[in-house]
Design a protein around this motif. Structure first.
Motif, short mmCIF file in Angstrom:
data_model
loop_
_atom_site.label_atom_id
_atom_site.label_comp_id
_atom_site.label_asym_id
_atom_site.label_seq_id
_atom_site.Cartn_x
_atom_site.Cartn_y
_atom_site.Cartn_z
N HIS A 110 -33.39 20.14 6.98
CA HIS A 110 -33.80 18.78 7.34
C HIS A 110 -34.69 18.17 6.27
CE1 HIS A 110 -36.54 15.84 9.32
NE2 HIS A 110 -35.37 15.35 9.70
N ARG A 114 -33.63 14.85 4.29
CA ARG A 114 -34.47 13.68 4.59
C ARG A 114 -35.12 13.15 3.32
NH1 ARG A 114 -37.15 11.16 9.48
NH2 ARG A 114 -38.93 10.13 8.57
N HIS A 363 -38.91 13.97 12.55
CA HIS A 363 -37.67 13.20 12.72
C HIS A 363 -37.94 11.72 12.96
CE1 HIS A 363 -34.75 16.50 12.74
NE2 HIS A 363 -35.73 17.22 13.24
N CYS A 365 -38.06 7.94 13.08
CA CYS A 365 -36.91 7.11 12.71
C CYS A 365 -36.96 6.61 11.26
CB CYS A 365 -36.87 5.91 13.66
SG CYS A 365 -35.55 4.77 13.26
C1 HEM Z 1 -34.93 -0.35 17.55
C2 HEM Z 1 -34.17 0.38 16.79
C3 HEM Z 1 -34.29 1.89 16.67
C4 HEM Z 1 -34.84 2.81 17.51
C5 HEM Z 1 -35.53 2.54 18.85
C6 HEM Z 1 -34.67 4.11 16.91
C7 HEM Z 1 -35.14 5.29 17.45
C8 HEM Z 1 -35.12 6.51 16.82
C9 HEM Z 1 -35.76 7.71 17.31
C10 HEM Z 1 -36.52 7.81 18.62
C11 HEM Z 1 -35.55 8.70 16.40
C12 HEM Z 1 -36.12 10.12 16.45
C13 HEM Z 1 -35.11 11.21 16.71
C14 HEM Z 1 -35.73 12.54 17.06
O1 HEM Z 1 -36.96 12.66 17.18
O2 HEM Z 1 -34.97 13.50 17.26
C15 HEM Z 1 -34.75 8.12 15.33
C16 HEM Z 1 -34.29 8.80 14.22
C17 HEM Z 1 -33.47 8.24 13.27
N1 HEM Z 1 -33.14 6.91 13.14
FE1 HEM Z 1 -33.64 5.42 14.36
N2 HEM Z 1 -34.00 3.94 15.73
C18 HEM Z 1 -33.76 2.61 15.53
C19 HEM Z 1 -33.14 2.01 14.45
C20 HEM Z 1 -32.63 2.68 13.38
C21 HEM Z 1 -31.96 2.08 12.25
C22 HEM Z 1 -31.78 0.57 12.06
C23 HEM Z 1 -31.56 3.08 11.44
C24 HEM Z 1 -30.85 3.01 10.13
C25 HEM Z 1 -30.07 2.05 9.74
C26 HEM Z 1 -31.99 4.35 12.05
C27 HEM Z 1 -31.79 5.59 11.53
C28 HEM Z 1 -32.34 6.77 12.03
C29 HEM Z 1 -32.14 8.07 11.41
C30 HEM Z 1 -31.31 8.36 10.17
C31 HEM Z 1 -32.85 9.00 12.19
C32 HEM Z 1 -32.94 10.51 11.99
C33 HEM Z 1 -34.20 10.89 11.26
C34 HEM Z 1 -34.36 12.38 11.14
O3 HEM Z 1 -33.75 13.15 11.88
O4 HEM Z 1 -35.13 12.79 10.26
N3 HEM Z 1 -32.63 4.06 13.22
N4 HEM Z 1 -34.52 6.78 15.60
#
Ligand code: HEM
Length: 418
Positions: A110, A114, A363, A365
Protein backbone atom coordinates in the motif's frame (compact mmCIF):
# COMPACT_ATOMS: atom_id res chain seq x y z
CA UNK A 1 -22.15 -12.40 25.82
CA UNK A 2 -19.37 -11.11 23.56
CA UNK A 3 -21.43 -11.53 20.43
CA UNK A 4 -25.07 -10.96 21.33
CA UNK A 5 -26.27 -9.18 18.20
CA UNK A 6 -27.46 -5.59 18.56
CA UNK A 7 -28.87 -5.00 15.11
CA UNK A 8 -29.41 -6.46 11.71
CA UNK A 9 -30.90 -3.29 10.24
CA UNK A 10 -27.65 -1.44 9.57
CA UNK A 11 -26.40 -4.28 7.35
CA UNK A 12 -29.53 -4.26 5.19
CA UNK A 13 -29.14 -2.34 1.88
CA UNK A 14 -32.93 -2.02 1.57
CA UNK A 15 -33.13 -0.14 4.90
CA UNK A 16 -31.10 2.72 3.40
CA UNK A 17 -33.62 3.16 0.58
CA UNK A 18 -35.86 4.64 3.32
CA UNK A 19 -33.06 6.86 4.63
CA UNK A 20 -29.92 6.35 6.74
CA UNK A 21 -31.09 4.64 9.97
CA UNK A 22 -29.64 7.37 12.20
CA UNK A 23 -31.81 6.34 15.18
CA UNK A 24 -30.42 2.84 14.98
CA UNK A 25 -26.85 4.18 14.82
CA UNK A 26 -27.57 6.33 17.90
CA UNK A 27 -28.74 3.16 19.69
CA UNK A 28 -25.56 1.33 18.63
CA UNK A 29 -23.35 4.21 19.83
CA UNK A 30 -25.12 4.00 23.19
CA UNK A 31 -24.63 0.24 23.35
CA UNK A 32 -20.83 0.60 23.14
CA UNK A 33 -17.91 1.63 20.93
CA UNK A 34 -17.90 -1.76 19.22
CA UNK A 35 -20.96 -4.02 19.03
CA UNK A 36 -21.83 -7.22 17.18
CA UNK A 37 -24.19 -6.97 14.21
CA UNK A 38 -25.76 -9.89 12.35
CA UNK A 39 -25.89 -9.69 8.56
CA UNK A 40 -29.13 -9.79 6.67
CA UNK A 41 -29.28 -12.53 3.98
CA UNK A 42 -29.08 -11.05 0.48
CA UNK A 43 -30.27 -12.38 -2.89
CA UNK A 44 -27.42 -13.16 -5.27
CA UNK A 45 -27.94 -14.63 -8.71
CA UNK A 46 -26.23 -15.42 -11.97
CA UNK A 47 -28.45 -16.17 -14.92
CA UNK A 48 -31.06 -18.72 -13.78
CA UNK A 49 -29.36 -19.65 -10.54
CA UNK A 50 -29.79 -17.69 -7.38
CA UNK A 51 -29.51 -18.07 -3.63
CA UNK A 52 -29.75 -16.11 -0.41
CA UNK A 53 -26.25 -15.38 0.85
CA UNK A 54 -25.48 -14.25 4.36
CA UNK A 55 -22.20 -13.01 5.87
CA UNK A 56 -21.08 -14.26 9.29
CA UNK A 57 -21.75 -10.95 11.02
CA UNK A 58 -19.34 -8.24 12.13
CA UNK A 59 -18.26 -5.80 14.79
CA UNK A 60 -19.83 -2.41 14.08
CA UNK A 61 -17.71 0.55 15.18
CA UNK A 62 -19.98 3.54 15.50
CA UNK A 63 -18.16 6.04 17.72
CA UNK A 64 -15.75 8.66 16.36
CA UNK A 65 -12.86 7.98 18.78
CA UNK A 66 -13.01 4.21 18.22
CA UNK A 67 -12.87 4.59 14.42
CA UNK A 68 -9.85 6.89 14.66
CA UNK A 69 -8.09 4.45 16.99
CA UNK A 70 -8.75 1.40 14.76
CA UNK A 71 -7.81 3.23 11.56
CA UNK A 72 -4.43 4.07 13.09
CA UNK A 73 -3.63 0.40 13.76
CA UNK A 74 -3.57 -1.00 10.21
CA UNK A 75 -1.29 -3.93 11.13
CA UNK A 76 -3.97 -5.25 13.51
CA UNK A 77 -7.04 -4.06 11.59
CA UNK A 78 -6.13 -5.00 8.02
CA UNK A 79 -7.54 -3.77 4.71
CA UNK A 80 -5.88 -6.60 2.78
CA UNK A 81 -6.80 -9.68 4.84
CA UNK A 82 -10.34 -9.83 3.41
CA UNK A 83 -10.58 -6.51 1.57
CA UNK A 84 -12.11 -3.20 2.64
CA UNK A 85 -15.66 -3.96 1.49
CA UNK A 86 -18.39 -5.33 3.73
CA UNK A 87 -19.24 -8.30 1.47
CA UNK A 88 -16.80 -11.18 1.88
CA UNK A 89 -14.70 -12.25 -1.11
CA UNK A 90 -16.33 -15.29 -2.67
CA UNK A 91 -13.16 -17.32 -3.20
CA UNK A 92 -9.38 -17.21 -2.85
CA UNK A 93 -9.23 -16.03 -6.47
CA UNK A 94 -11.74 -13.29 -5.76
CA UNK A 95 -9.67 -12.17 -2.75
CA UNK A 96 -6.49 -12.04 -4.83
CA UNK A 97 -8.29 -9.91 -7.44
CA UNK A 98 -9.65 -7.62 -4.74
CA UNK A 99 -6.17 -7.09 -3.34
CA UNK A 100 -5.01 -5.48 -6.58
CA UNK A 101 -6.94 -2.34 -5.59
CA UNK A 102 -5.07 0.24 -3.51
CA UNK A 103 -7.91 0.43 -1.05
CA UNK A 104 -7.58 -3.31 -0.29
CA UNK A 105 -3.84 -3.26 0.43
CA UNK A 106 -1.70 -3.11 3.57
CA UNK A 107 1.88 -1.92 3.94
CA UNK A 108 4.35 -2.33 2.34
CA UNK A 109 2.43 -2.73 -0.98
CA UNK A 110 0.00 0.00 0.00
CA UNK A 111 2.75 2.45 0.96
CA UNK A 112 4.62 1.98 -2.31
CA UNK A 113 1.60 2.33 -4.58
CA UNK A 114 0.13 5.22 -2.60
CA UNK A 115 3.43 7.09 -2.85
CA UNK A 116 3.43 6.56 -6.61
CA UNK A 117 -0.12 7.88 -6.89
CA UNK A 118 0.43 10.91 -4.62
CA UNK A 119 3.53 11.90 -6.57
CA UNK A 120 1.33 12.24 -9.69
CA UNK A 121 -2.08 13.18 -8.21
CA UNK A 122 -0.66 16.32 -6.59
CA UNK A 123 -2.41 19.37 -5.10
CA UNK A 124 -1.04 21.38 -8.05
CA UNK A 125 -2.66 18.99 -10.55
CA UNK A 126 -6.00 19.35 -8.75
CA UNK A 127 -5.66 23.13 -8.53
CA UNK A 128 -5.06 23.23 -12.28
CA UNK A 129 -8.54 21.78 -12.72
CA UNK A 130 -10.17 24.68 -10.86
CA UNK A 131 -10.91 26.76 -13.97
CA UNK A 132 -12.48 23.87 -15.87
CA UNK A 133 -14.49 22.77 -12.80
CA UNK A 134 -15.77 26.34 -12.48
CA UNK A 135 -16.76 26.39 -16.15
CA UNK A 136 -18.58 23.03 -15.85
CA UNK A 137 -20.40 24.18 -12.70
CA UNK A 138 -21.49 27.41 -14.42
CA UNK A 139 -22.75 25.47 -17.43
CA UNK A 140 -24.73 23.05 -15.27
CA UNK A 141 -26.32 25.93 -13.36
CA UNK A 142 -27.21 27.60 -16.67
CA UNK A 143 -28.91 24.36 -17.73
CA UNK A 144 -30.91 24.39 -14.48
CA UNK A 145 -31.97 27.95 -15.28
CA UNK A 146 -32.93 27.07 -18.84
CA UNK A 147 -35.26 24.24 -17.83
CA UNK A 148 -38.64 24.35 -16.17
CA UNK A 149 -37.56 21.45 -13.99
CA UNK A 150 -34.61 19.12 -13.73
CA UNK A 151 -33.36 16.09 -11.89
CA UNK A 152 -30.77 17.03 -9.26
CA UNK A 153 -28.97 13.70 -9.63
CA UNK A 154 -28.98 13.02 -13.36
CA UNK A 155 -28.64 16.61 -14.57
CA UNK A 156 -26.31 18.10 -11.97
CA UNK A 157 -24.82 15.87 -9.26
CA UNK A 158 -23.89 12.98 -11.56
CA UNK A 159 -22.72 15.25 -14.36
CA UNK A 160 -20.10 17.34 -12.58
CA UNK A 161 -17.90 14.45 -11.29
CA UNK A 162 -18.13 12.72 -14.68
CA UNK A 163 -17.03 15.84 -16.57
CA UNK A 164 -14.21 16.40 -14.07
CA UNK A 165 -13.06 12.78 -14.30
CA UNK A 166 -13.05 13.05 -18.09
CA UNK A 167 -10.74 16.09 -17.79
CA UNK A 168 -8.57 14.45 -15.13
CA UNK A 169 -8.15 11.17 -16.99
CA UNK A 170 -8.17 12.63 -20.50
CA UNK A 171 -11.17 10.71 -21.84
CA UNK A 172 -13.82 12.02 -24.26
CA UNK A 173 -16.85 13.64 -22.63
CA UNK A 174 -19.10 11.39 -24.72
CA UNK A 175 -17.78 8.34 -22.85
CA UNK A 176 -19.05 9.60 -19.50
CA UNK A 177 -22.29 7.71 -20.11
CA UNK A 178 -20.24 4.50 -19.97
CA UNK A 179 -18.66 5.59 -16.69
CA UNK A 180 -22.11 6.40 -15.34
CA UNK A 181 -23.47 2.95 -16.25
CA UNK A 182 -20.49 1.07 -14.83
CA UNK A 183 -20.45 2.89 -11.53
CA UNK A 184 -24.23 2.48 -11.13
CA UNK A 185 -23.93 -1.25 -11.73
CA UNK A 186 -20.93 -1.74 -9.45
CA UNK A 187 -21.84 0.55 -6.55
CA UNK A 188 -25.58 -0.09 -6.98
CA UNK A 189 -25.08 -3.87 -6.91
CA UNK A 190 -27.79 -4.36 -4.26
CA UNK A 191 -30.26 -1.97 -5.86
CA UNK A 192 -32.97 -3.68 -7.94
CA UNK A 193 -32.85 -0.99 -10.65
CA UNK A 194 -29.06 -1.09 -11.10
CA UNK A 195 -27.15 -4.23 -10.09
CA UNK A 196 -30.07 -6.27 -8.77
CA UNK A 197 -27.65 -8.63 -6.98
CA UNK A 198 -26.77 -10.00 -10.44
CA UNK A 199 -23.22 -11.32 -10.14
CA UNK A 200 -22.90 -11.86 -13.90
CA UNK A 201 -23.87 -8.25 -14.62
CA UNK A 202 -21.45 -7.03 -11.97
CA UNK A 203 -18.59 -9.03 -13.47
CA UNK A 204 -19.48 -7.82 -16.95
CA UNK A 205 -19.47 -4.16 -15.88
CA UNK A 206 -16.14 -4.64 -14.11
CA UNK A 207 -14.61 -6.37 -17.15
CA UNK A 208 -15.83 -3.62 -19.50
CA UNK A 209 -14.46 -0.85 -17.28
CA UNK A 210 -11.22 -2.75 -17.00
CA UNK A 211 -10.93 -3.25 -20.76
CA UNK A 212 -11.58 0.46 -21.32
CA UNK A 213 -8.82 1.31 -18.83
CA UNK A 214 -6.44 -1.13 -20.54
CA UNK A 215 -7.04 0.58 -23.89
CA UNK A 216 -6.50 4.04 -22.36
CA UNK A 217 -3.23 2.91 -20.73
CA UNK A 218 -1.97 1.43 -24.02
CA UNK A 219 -2.69 4.63 -25.94
CA UNK A 220 -1.18 6.89 -23.24
CA UNK A 221 1.98 4.86 -23.08
CA UNK A 222 2.46 5.54 -26.79
CA UNK A 223 1.17 9.12 -26.77
CA UNK A 224 1.41 10.70 -23.33
CA UNK A 225 -0.73 13.77 -22.61
CA UNK A 226 -1.02 16.04 -19.58
CA UNK A 227 -3.67 13.86 -17.93
CA UNK A 228 -3.32 11.84 -14.71
CA UNK A 229 -3.03 8.49 -16.55
CA UNK A 230 0.00 9.70 -18.52
CA UNK A 231 1.55 11.12 -15.34
CA UNK A 232 1.09 7.86 -13.46
CA UNK A 233 2.56 5.78 -16.27
CA UNK A 234 5.63 8.00 -16.59
CA UNK A 235 6.06 9.19 -13.00
CA UNK A 236 9.79 9.78 -12.51
CA UNK A 237 9.97 8.08 -9.11
CA UNK A 238 7.81 4.94 -9.31
CA UNK A 239 5.93 4.59 -12.60
CA UNK A 240 2.90 2.30 -12.51
CA UNK A 241 2.63 -0.83 -14.62
CA UNK A 242 -0.31 -1.01 -17.05
CA UNK A 243 -1.99 -3.48 -14.70
CA UNK A 244 -1.59 -1.22 -11.64
CA UNK A 245 -2.85 1.69 -13.72
CA UNK A 246 -6.01 -0.18 -14.71
CA UNK A 247 -6.84 -1.15 -11.12
CA UNK A 248 -6.38 2.41 -9.97
CA UNK A 249 -8.42 3.71 -12.90
CA UNK A 250 -11.40 1.55 -11.90
CA UNK A 251 -11.10 2.78 -8.29
CA UNK A 252 -11.05 6.43 -9.38
CA UNK A 253 -13.80 6.08 -11.94
CA UNK A 254 -16.16 4.14 -9.71
CA UNK A 255 -15.32 5.36 -6.18
CA UNK A 256 -14.39 8.96 -6.90
CA UNK A 257 -17.29 9.47 -9.23
CA UNK A 258 -20.12 7.96 -7.21
CA UNK A 259 -19.09 9.37 -3.82
CA UNK A 260 -18.82 12.92 -5.17
CA UNK A 261 -22.18 12.54 -6.94
CA UNK A 262 -23.85 11.72 -3.64
CA UNK A 263 -22.12 14.58 -1.84
CA UNK A 264 -23.56 16.99 -4.42
CA UNK A 265 -27.08 15.53 -4.56
CA UNK A 266 -27.23 15.29 -0.77
CA UNK A 267 -26.01 18.88 -0.57
CA UNK A 268 -28.82 20.23 -2.74
CA UNK A 269 -31.36 18.19 -0.81
CA UNK A 270 -30.02 19.46 2.55
CA UNK A 271 -30.10 23.06 1.29
CA UNK A 272 -33.81 22.72 0.57
CA UNK A 273 -34.53 21.02 3.89
CA UNK A 274 -32.65 23.66 5.95
CA UNK A 275 -33.90 27.02 4.58
CA UNK A 276 -32.17 29.08 7.30
CA UNK A 277 -28.77 27.59 6.45
CA UNK A 278 -29.49 28.09 2.76
CA UNK A 279 -30.23 31.79 3.36
CA UNK A 280 -27.04 32.05 5.38
CA UNK A 281 -24.96 30.51 2.61
CA UNK A 282 -26.67 32.57 -0.10
CA UNK A 283 -25.63 35.74 1.73
CA UNK A 284 -22.03 34.87 2.60
CA UNK A 285 -19.44 33.78 0.02
CA UNK A 286 -16.88 33.19 2.76
CA UNK A 287 -19.04 30.41 4.21
CA UNK A 288 -18.44 28.04 1.29
CA UNK A 289 -15.46 26.18 2.79
CA UNK A 290 -17.08 25.45 6.16
CA UNK A 291 -20.38 24.65 4.41
CA UNK A 292 -18.63 22.00 2.31
CA UNK A 293 -17.10 20.43 5.44
CA UNK A 294 -20.47 20.45 7.17
CA UNK A 295 -22.16 18.84 4.16
CA UNK A 296 -19.47 16.15 4.13
CA UNK A 297 -20.16 15.47 7.81
CA UNK A 298 -23.91 15.62 7.37
CA UNK A 299 -24.16 13.37 4.32
CA UNK A 300 -21.15 11.04 4.77
CA UNK A 301 -21.51 9.81 1.17
CA UNK A 302 -19.33 6.75 1.88
CA UNK A 303 -20.99 5.32 4.95
CA UNK A 304 -18.49 2.64 5.92
CA UNK A 305 -15.37 0.65 5.10
CA UNK A 306 -14.29 -2.68 6.49
CA UNK A 307 -11.20 -4.07 8.25
CA UNK A 308 -10.30 -7.60 9.40
CA UNK A 309 -8.48 -8.65 12.59
CA UNK A 310 -5.05 -10.09 11.86
CA UNK A 311 -4.80 -11.76 15.31
CA UNK A 312 -6.77 -12.17 18.53
CA UNK A 313 -6.89 -8.89 20.43
CA UNK A 314 -8.97 -6.94 22.89
CA UNK A 315 -10.45 -3.59 22.04
CA UNK A 316 -12.47 -1.38 24.40
CA UNK A 317 -12.98 -4.36 26.72
CA UNK A 318 -14.16 -6.76 23.99
CA UNK A 319 -12.30 -9.93 23.01
CA UNK A 320 -11.95 -9.95 19.24
CA UNK A 321 -10.69 -12.96 17.27
CA UNK A 322 -8.37 -13.24 14.31
CA UNK A 323 -10.43 -13.06 11.12
CA UNK A 324 -13.30 -11.06 12.68
CA UNK A 325 -14.83 -8.49 10.40
CA UNK A 326 -14.87 -4.91 11.71
CA UNK A 327 -16.94 -2.22 9.98
CA UNK A 328 -16.07 1.46 10.50
CA UNK A 329 -19.28 3.48 10.29
CA UNK A 330 -18.14 7.00 9.32
CA UNK A 331 -21.80 7.95 8.88
CA UNK A 332 -22.38 7.26 12.57
CA UNK A 333 -19.11 8.78 13.82
CA UNK A 334 -20.11 11.99 12.04
CA UNK A 335 -23.20 12.27 14.29
CA UNK A 336 -21.41 11.24 17.50
CA UNK A 337 -22.31 13.73 20.28
CA UNK A 338 -18.94 13.05 21.94
CA UNK A 339 -17.22 14.49 18.84
CA UNK A 340 -19.61 17.23 17.68
CA UNK A 341 -21.73 19.83 19.47
CA UNK A 342 -25.39 19.46 18.46
CA UNK A 343 -24.58 16.86 15.77
CA UNK A 344 -28.23 16.71 14.61
CA UNK A 345 -28.04 20.31 13.47
CA UNK A 346 -26.75 21.36 10.06
CA UNK A 347 -24.51 24.34 10.82
CA UNK A 348 -22.60 25.89 7.91
CA UNK A 349 -20.47 27.89 10.33
CA UNK A 350 -19.49 24.90 12.52
CA UNK A 351 -16.12 25.94 13.95
CA UNK A 352 -14.53 22.54 14.75
CA UNK A 353 -15.44 19.87 12.28
CA UNK A 354 -13.17 16.82 12.49
CA UNK A 355 -15.54 14.70 10.41
CA UNK A 356 -14.50 11.31 9.09
CA UNK A 357 -16.22 11.47 5.69
CA UNK A 358 -12.88 10.82 3.96
CA UNK A 359 -11.74 8.21 6.48
CA UNK A 360 -8.61 8.61 8.60
CA UNK A 361 -5.18 6.98 8.73
CA UNK A 362 -3.12 5.49 5.90
CA UNK A 363 -6.10 5.04 3.55
CA UNK A 364 -7.34 8.63 3.91
CA UNK A 365 -9.12 9.55 0.68
CA UNK A 366 -6.78 10.55 -2.14
CA UNK A 367 -9.53 12.51 -3.87
CA UNK A 368 -10.52 14.67 -0.89
CA UNK A 369 -9.09 17.87 -2.37
CA UNK A 370 -10.82 17.26 -5.68
CA UNK A 371 -14.19 16.42 -4.11
CA UNK A 372 -14.03 19.54 -1.91
CA UNK A 373 -13.20 21.69 -4.92
CA UNK A 374 -16.11 20.33 -6.96
CA UNK A 375 -18.57 20.94 -4.12
CA UNK A 376 -17.24 24.45 -3.46
CA UNK A 377 -17.42 25.44 -7.13
CA UNK A 378 -20.97 24.12 -7.49
CA UNK A 379 -22.14 25.97 -4.37
CA UNK A 380 -20.48 29.18 -5.56
CA UNK A 381 -22.08 28.90 -9.01
CA UNK A 382 -25.47 28.24 -7.44
CA UNK A 383 -25.22 30.95 -4.77
CA UNK A 384 -27.14 33.73 -6.63
CA UNK A 385 -29.98 31.30 -7.40
CA UNK A 386 -30.05 29.39 -4.11
CA UNK A 387 -33.13 31.16 -2.68
CA UNK A 388 -35.13 29.91 -5.71
CA UNK A 389 -34.14 26.24 -5.48
CA UNK A 390 -37.19 24.09 -4.75
CA UNK A 391 -37.71 20.34 -4.64
CA UNK A 392 -40.72 19.27 -6.67
CA UNK A 393 -40.96 15.64 -5.62
CA UNK A 394 -39.57 13.08 -3.23
CA UNK A 395 -36.05 11.65 -3.44
CA UNK A 396 -35.69 8.09 -4.71
CA UNK A 397 -32.89 6.57 -2.68
CA UNK A 398 -30.33 3.90 -3.52
CA UNK A 399 -30.56 0.51 -1.80
CA UNK A 400 -27.01 0.36 -0.51
CA UNK A 401 -25.39 -0.17 2.86
CA UNK A 402 -22.21 1.45 1.50
CA UNK A 403 -23.08 4.63 -0.37
CA UNK A 404 -25.53 7.18 1.03
CA UNK A 405 -27.05 7.64 -2.38
CA UNK A 406 -29.96 9.34 -4.09
CA UNK A 407 -31.01 8.04 -7.53
CA UNK A 408 -33.34 10.85 -8.45
CA UNK A 409 -34.57 14.12 -6.97
CA UNK A 410 -36.86 16.38 -9.01
CA UNK A 411 -36.38 20.11 -8.54
CA UNK A 412 -36.70 23.52 -10.17
CA UNK A 413 -35.43 27.05 -9.86
CA UNK A 414 -38.59 29.03 -9.26
CA UNK A 415 -38.78 31.74 -11.97
CA UNK A 416 -37.71 35.13 -10.60
CA UNK A 417 -41.11 36.71 -11.38
CA UNK A 418 -43.34 34.13 -9.58
C1 HEM B 1 -17.20 13.18 -1.44
C2 HEM B 1 -16.42 12.40 -2.14
C3 HEM B 1 -15.59 11.29 -1.54
C4 HEM B 1 -15.72 10.60 -0.37
C5 HEM B 1 -16.79 10.81 0.70
C6 HEM B 1 -14.66 9.63 -0.31
C7 HEM B 1 -14.44 8.78 0.75
C8 HEM B 1 -13.35 7.96 0.90
C9 HEM B 1 -13.03 7.19 2.08
C10 HEM B 1 -13.89 7.15 3.34
C11 HEM B 1 -11.86 6.54 1.85
C12 HEM B 1 -11.09 5.68 2.87
C13 HEM B 1 -11.07 4.20 2.57
C14 HEM B 1 -10.58 3.36 3.73
O1 HEM B 1 -10.30 3.87 4.81
O2 HEM B 1 -10.51 2.13 3.56
C15 HEM B 1 -11.44 6.87 0.51
C16 HEM B 1 -10.31 6.39 -0.12
C17 HEM B 1 -9.98 6.68 -1.43
N1 HEM B 1 -10.58 7.62 -2.25
FE1 HEM B 1 -12.17 8.74 -1.83
N2 HEM B 1 -13.92 9.74 -1.45
C18 HEM B 1 -14.43 10.74 -2.23
C19 HEM B 1 -13.96 11.20 -3.45
C20 HEM B 1 -12.89 10.69 -4.11
C21 HEM B 1 -12.39 11.14 -5.39
C22 HEM B 1 -12.98 12.31 -6.18
C23 HEM B 1 -11.35 10.34 -5.71
C24 HEM B 1 -10.47 10.39 -6.92
C25 HEM B 1 -10.79 10.86 -8.08
C26 HEM B 1 -11.16 9.38 -4.62
C27 HEM B 1 -10.20 8.41 -4.56
C28 HEM B 1 -9.93 7.62 -3.46
C29 HEM B 1 -8.86 6.63 -3.42
C30 HEM B 1 -7.89 6.31 -4.55
C31 HEM B 1 -8.89 6.04 -2.15
C32 HEM B 1 -7.99 4.93 -1.61
C33 HEM B 1 -6.87 5.48 -0.78
C34 HEM B 1 -6.03 4.40 -0.17
O3 HEM B 1 -6.46 3.26 -0.03
O4 HEM B 1 -4.89 4.72 0.20
N3 HEM B 1 -12.12 9.62 -3.67
N4 HEM B 1 -12.35 7.77 -0.05
Amino acid sequence: MARSPHSILVSDPAAYARGVPHDEFARLRQAGPIVWVDEVPLWRHSGEHGQMVSGAGYWAVTRHAAIVSISRQPALFSSAARGAFLADPKSREDLERTRQLLINMDAPEHTRLRQAVTSAFTPALVNNLRASIRAHAAELVQRMLDRESFDVVRDVAAELPLLVLADLLGIPYADRELLYQWSNQLVGFDDAEYGGGNVERYQRAYAEAYQYATDVARVRRRQPGDDLVSQLLQSAGVPLSDLEMCHLWVLLVVGGNESTRHLLSGALQALCEWPDERRRLAGAADLTATAVEELLRWISPVMQFRRTLTCDASFEGRRLSEGDKVVLYYVSANRDPDAFDAPERLDFGRPRNAHLAFGVGPHFCLGARLARLEAAELLDALRPHLPRLELTGPAVRLSSNFMNGIKSLPARLVPASS
